[in-house]
Design a protein around this motif. Structure first.
Motif, PDB file in Angstrom:
ATOM      1  N   ASP A  56      -3.201  -7.308   4.996  1.00  0.00           N
ATOM      2  CA  ASP A  56      -2.192  -8.378   3.871  1.00  0.00           C
ATOM      3  C   ASP A  56      -1.855  -7.261   3.342  1.00  0.00           C
ATOM      4  O   ASP A  56      -1.429  -7.854   1.938  1.00  0.00           O
ATOM      5  CB  ASP A  56      -4.415  -8.452   3.014  1.00  0.00           C
ATOM      6  CG  ASP A  56      -5.335  -9.443   4.066  1.00  0.00           C
ATOM      7  OD1 ASP A  56      -4.385 -10.356   4.684  1.00  0.00           O
ATOM      8  OD2 ASP A  56      -6.695  -9.062   3.848  1.00  0.00           O
ATOM      9  N   ILE A  57      -2.536  -5.358   2.626  1.00  0.00           N
ATOM     10  CA  ILE A  57      -1.491  -4.911   2.044  1.00  0.00           C
ATOM     11  C   ILE A  57      -0.518  -5.260   2.434  1.00  0.00           C
ATOM     12  O   ILE A  57       1.066  -5.734   1.692  1.00  0.00           O
ATOM     13  CB  ILE A  57      -1.862  -3.601   2.254  1.00  0.00           C
ATOM     14  CG1 ILE A  57      -3.222  -3.405   1.042  1.00  0.00           C
ATOM     15  CG2 ILE A  57      -0.747  -2.604   0.977  1.00  0.00           C
ATOM     16  CD1 ILE A  57      -3.397  -2.339   1.248  1.00  0.00           C
TER      17      ILE A  57
ATOM     18  N   ASN B 208       3.685  -7.753  -3.683  1.00  0.00           N
ATOM     19  CA  ASN B 208       3.603  -6.831  -4.511  1.00  0.00           C
ATOM     20  C   ASN B 208       3.153  -5.966  -4.416  1.00  0.00           C
ATOM     21  O   ASN B 208       3.525  -4.775  -5.352  1.00  0.00           O
ATOM     22  CB  ASN B 208       1.702  -7.219  -5.595  1.00  0.00           C
ATOM     23  CG  ASN B 208       2.079  -8.522  -6.724  1.00  0.00           C
ATOM     24  OD1 ASN B 208       3.029  -8.537  -7.630  1.00  0.00           O
ATOM     25  ND2 ASN B 208       1.346  -9.272  -6.402  1.00  0.00           N
ATOM     26  N   SER B 209       3.320  -5.587  -3.441  1.00  0.00           N
ATOM     27  CA  SER B 209       3.070  -4.141  -1.974  1.00  0.00           C
ATOM     28  C   SER B 209       4.981  -3.934  -2.695  1.00  0.00           C
ATOM     29  O   SER B 209       5.924  -4.292  -2.561  1.00  0.00           O
ATOM     30  CB  SER B 209       2.981  -4.184  -1.237  1.00  0.00           C
ATOM     31  OG  SER B 209       1.833  -4.182  -0.943  1.00  0.00           O
TER      32      SER B 209
ATOM     33  N   GLN C 199      -2.916  -7.607  -9.839  1.00  0.00           N
ATOM     34  CA  GLN C 199      -2.508  -7.168  -8.446  1.00  0.00           C
ATOM     35  C   GLN C 199      -3.013  -6.267  -7.504  1.00  0.00           C
ATOM     36  O   GLN C 199      -2.543  -5.912  -6.896  1.00  0.00           O
ATOM     37  CB  GLN C 199      -1.068  -6.621  -9.245  1.00  0.00           C
ATOM     38  CG  GLN C 199       0.015  -7.236  -9.994  1.00  0.00           C
ATOM     39  CD  GLN C 199       1.411  -7.165  -9.631  1.00  0.00           C
ATOM     40  OE1 GLN C 199       1.859  -5.964  -9.504  1.00  0.00           O
ATOM     41  NE2 GLN C 199       2.627  -7.347 -11.074  1.00  0.00           N
ATOM     42  N   TYR C 200      -4.525  -6.173  -7.826  1.00  0.00           N
ATOM     43  CA  TYR C 200      -5.181  -6.009  -6.579  1.00  0.00           C
ATOM     44  C   TYR C 200      -5.294  -6.234  -5.317  1.00  0.00           C
ATOM     45  O   TYR C 200      -5.010  -7.765  -5.852  1.00  0.00           O
ATOM     46  CB  TYR C 200      -6.318  -5.604  -7.330  1.00  0.00           C
ATOM     47  CG  TYR C 200      -7.687  -4.857  -6.714  1.00  0.00           C
ATOM     48  CD1 TYR C 200      -7.585  -3.647  -6.239  1.00  0.00           C
ATOM     49  CD2 TYR C 200      -8.608  -5.724  -5.945  1.00  0.00           C
ATOM     50  CE1 TYR C 200      -8.075  -2.856  -5.053  1.00  0.00           C
ATOM     51  CE2 TYR C 200      -9.239  -4.834  -4.590  1.00  0.00           C
ATOM     52  CZ  TYR C 200      -9.608  -3.248  -4.413  1.00  0.00           C
ATOM     53  OH  TYR C 200     -10.357  -2.852  -3.630  1.00  0.00           O
ATOM     54  N   GLY C 201      -4.849  -4.886  -4.737  1.00  0.00           N
ATOM     55  CA  GLY C 201      -4.598  -5.488  -3.240  1.00  0.00           C
ATOM     56  C   GLY C 201      -3.037  -5.280  -2.849  1.00  0.00           C
ATOM     57  O   GLY C 201      -3.036  -5.670  -1.321  1.00  0.00           O
ATOM     58  N   LYS C 202      -2.169  -4.683  -3.477  1.00  0.00           N
ATOM     59  CA  LYS C 202      -1.106  -4.410  -3.477  1.00  0.00           C
ATOM     60  C   LYS C 202      -0.979  -2.992  -2.448  1.00  0.00           C
ATOM     61  O   LYS C 202      -2.639  -2.012  -2.992  1.00  0.00           O
ATOM     62  CB  LYS C 202      -0.194  -4.680  -4.410  1.00  0.00           C
ATOM     63  CG  LYS C 202      -0.407  -4.018  -5.361  1.00  0.00           C
ATOM     64  CD  LYS C 202       0.438  -3.641  -6.443  1.00  0.00           C
ATOM     65  CE  LYS C 202      -0.166  -3.330  -8.290  1.00  0.00           C
ATOM     66  NZ  LYS C 202       1.432  -2.966  -8.963  1.00  0.00           N
TER      67      LYS C 202
ATOM     68  N   PRO D 281      -7.770  -2.021  -0.816  1.00  0.00           N
ATOM     69  CA  PRO D 281      -6.768  -1.192  -1.098  1.00  0.00           C
ATOM     70  C   PRO D 281      -6.790  -0.161  -2.463  1.00  0.00           C
ATOM     71  O   PRO D 281      -7.911  -0.033  -2.725  1.00  0.00           O
ATOM     72  CB  PRO D 281      -6.436  -2.905  -1.736  1.00  0.00           C
ATOM     73  CG  PRO D 281      -6.766  -3.885  -1.258  1.00  0.00           C
ATOM     74  CD  PRO D 281      -8.224  -3.362  -0.998  1.00  0.00           C
ATOM     75  N   LEU D 282      -5.878   0.210  -2.914  1.00  0.00           N
ATOM     76  CA  LEU D 282      -6.024   1.523  -3.755  1.00  0.00           C
ATOM     77  C   LEU D 282      -6.293   0.710  -5.132  1.00  0.00           C
ATOM     78  O   LEU D 282      -5.724  -0.672  -5.565  1.00  0.00           O
ATOM     79  CB  LEU D 282      -4.662   2.318  -3.567  1.00  0.00           C
ATOM     80  CG  LEU D 282      -4.840   3.134  -2.551  1.00  0.00           C
ATOM     81  CD1 LEU D 282      -3.298   4.156  -2.721  1.00  0.00           C
ATOM     82  CD2 LEU D 282      -5.928   5.163  -3.308  1.00  0.00           C
TER      83      LEU D 282
END
Length: 445
Positions: free
Chosen positions: A388-389, A394-395, A318-321, A308-309
């Protein structure tokens, strides 16, 4: 080439043409949706895909529908731009489309407010399908405008980070960055100077740099583009100031705007085998899920990593959005066969096996929560990052507007001015940009 690439090219031209639909379509979904979907009939489905493998995938998708609904025959017309669709809707007649698929999510606000496409909310309600629990949150958002759900997601695109694992090892970087401060440090470590240029650039931060647009950067900050009254929020939401500040800092620390632009001008284009990430000239790349297949086809001499970015340091949890967009489908308000058209739209966009099969064939992200979890999905293990993103609550996406993507073009233009040093006062620039956005929207109403 994925939907997003063609969509970006066509967005401005389409924005101008869709305005004409306001006089052509009245959106009378109630009176037109009186056909009997159980009767023998033929409907027209227009889509924008053009590559042979994509056209074949669409035919396979429709064949599955016709097998399930033997009384409804579908006439497929491919490689259709929004301009051509607009002309056909104005002309009307038996050959005009009943069902339309478009790459231009930026035009949803126009499709809905002009009445070009019918509101699908009554159809969903009658079918007992809840869009809120069927589609990912961001996809739900970009397929409606002012409560009018005139489009529905038909596969999606998710943005993440590609990185050169060999370059990471050489630089002593153990894992992909999760926060922007980690990303900044890694981008500098991965940058190798060569004279007054680079032999390897850690990351191309400039807004002209292959998908590194303002909306893709800002998606990681979870911005609110408009307030509850529909006014531009970019001068008030600190997410925008943080996003512009981050990008400008990257530009300055990686060599400055002029040096980076000079390097970029000599690199390969976004859609060819000589893309600078494929060749190792750029070590990290912000891009969509389609890049993995394209990069592997180029047979790079390094191992490709996907993650993820990064997120702002104060949003580490929120890492993973990521940023989400995609292809949309709708029913033409001029169609006299809207119930039959709905059967096709419903099948293509909510039937789990149909969505999964199409995603497998097109190599895009599935557009329902059920399809994202399906064991029938076939993909490279690294592709799961994008699944997953897409399913991450939260994406984010960019909201629909009555004048299409004009507000995004305005923000991007300020980005060009700010990164190059032409605009120096960020606060004043954001306020001026917000006023321009509000003026443009007011004139479009």
């Amino acid at each position: 080439m994925p939907g997003m690439s063609r969509k970006a090219v066509a967005a401005l031209a389409a924005s101008a043409s869709i305005a004409l639909l306001a006089t052509a379509c009245t959106g009378q979904s109630g009176s037109a949706a009186s056909d009997d979907a159980s009767k023998e009939q033929t409907i027209n489905f227009w889509h924008a895909w053009s590559a042979p493998s994509e056209v074949k995938a669409v035919k396979s998708l429709v064949a599955g529908f016709e097998k399930a609904h033997p009384n409804i025959h579908v006439n497929i017309v491919g490689n259709m731009t929004d301009d051509k669709i607009n002309q056909a809707l104005r002309a009307g007649g038996d050959k005009a489309p009943d069902v339309v698929s478009s790459f231009t999510t930026n035009n949803v606000g126009k499709f809905c407010s002009s009445g070009a496409f019918v509101d699908l909310n009554p159809f969903f309600k009658k079918a007992g399908i809840d869009p809120e629990t069927t589609f990912p949150k961001a996809m739900n958002e970009y397929t409606q405008f002012d409560g009018n759900r005139c489009t529905v997601p038909l596969l999606g695109d998710a943005y993440g980070l590609y990185y050169n694992k060999n370059a990471f090892d050489k630089a002593g970087i153990k894992s992909p960055p999760k926060t922007w401060s980690e990303f900044e440090a890694d981008a500098k470590k991965l940058t190798v100077a060569k004279g007054d240029s680079y032999s390897q650039l850690g990351f191309m931060p400039n807004y002209h740099g292959w998908e590194s647009t303002t909306e893709h950067y800002f998606g990681q900050f979870s911005p609110t583009y408009f307030d509850k009254n529909g006014k531009s929020n970019i001068a008030k939401d600190p997410a925008f100031q943080a996003g512009f500040t981050l990008q400008k800092k990257l530009v300055d620390e990686l060599g400055g705007y002029q040096k980076l632009e000079k390097y970029r001008s000599k690199l390969g284009d976004e859609w060819g085998p000589k893309h600078p990430f494929h060749t190792g000239q750029v070590a990290m790349q912000l891009d969509g899920e389609w890049r993995l297949g394209m990069a592997e086809e180029a047979k790079p001499d390094f191992e490709i990593g996907v993650a993820p970015l990064p997120v702002p340091d104060d949003q580490a949890d929120q890492y993973g959005k990521g940023y989400i967009t995609g292809t949309i489908a709708g029913i033409a308000s001029t169609s006299k066969k809207q119930n039959a058209a709905w059967e096709l739209v419903k099948y293509m966009t909510t039937n789990t096996d149909a969505v999964v099969g199409f995603a497998n064939d097109i190599h895009n992200v599935p557009s329902t929560l059920a399809a994202l979890k399906s064991p029938k999905l076939k993909y490279d293990p690294r592709f799961k990052t994008f699944l997953d993103i897409a399913s991450n609550p939260n994406s984010t996406t960019t909201p629909a507007s009555i004048n299409g993507g004009t507000y995004l073009v305005t923000i991007q233009q300020f980005g060009y001015d700010y990164e190059s040093g032409k605009a120096k006062d960020l606060k004043a620039g954001l306020e001026s940009t917000a006023k321009q956005i509000d003026t443009d929207i007011a004139q479009a109403k």
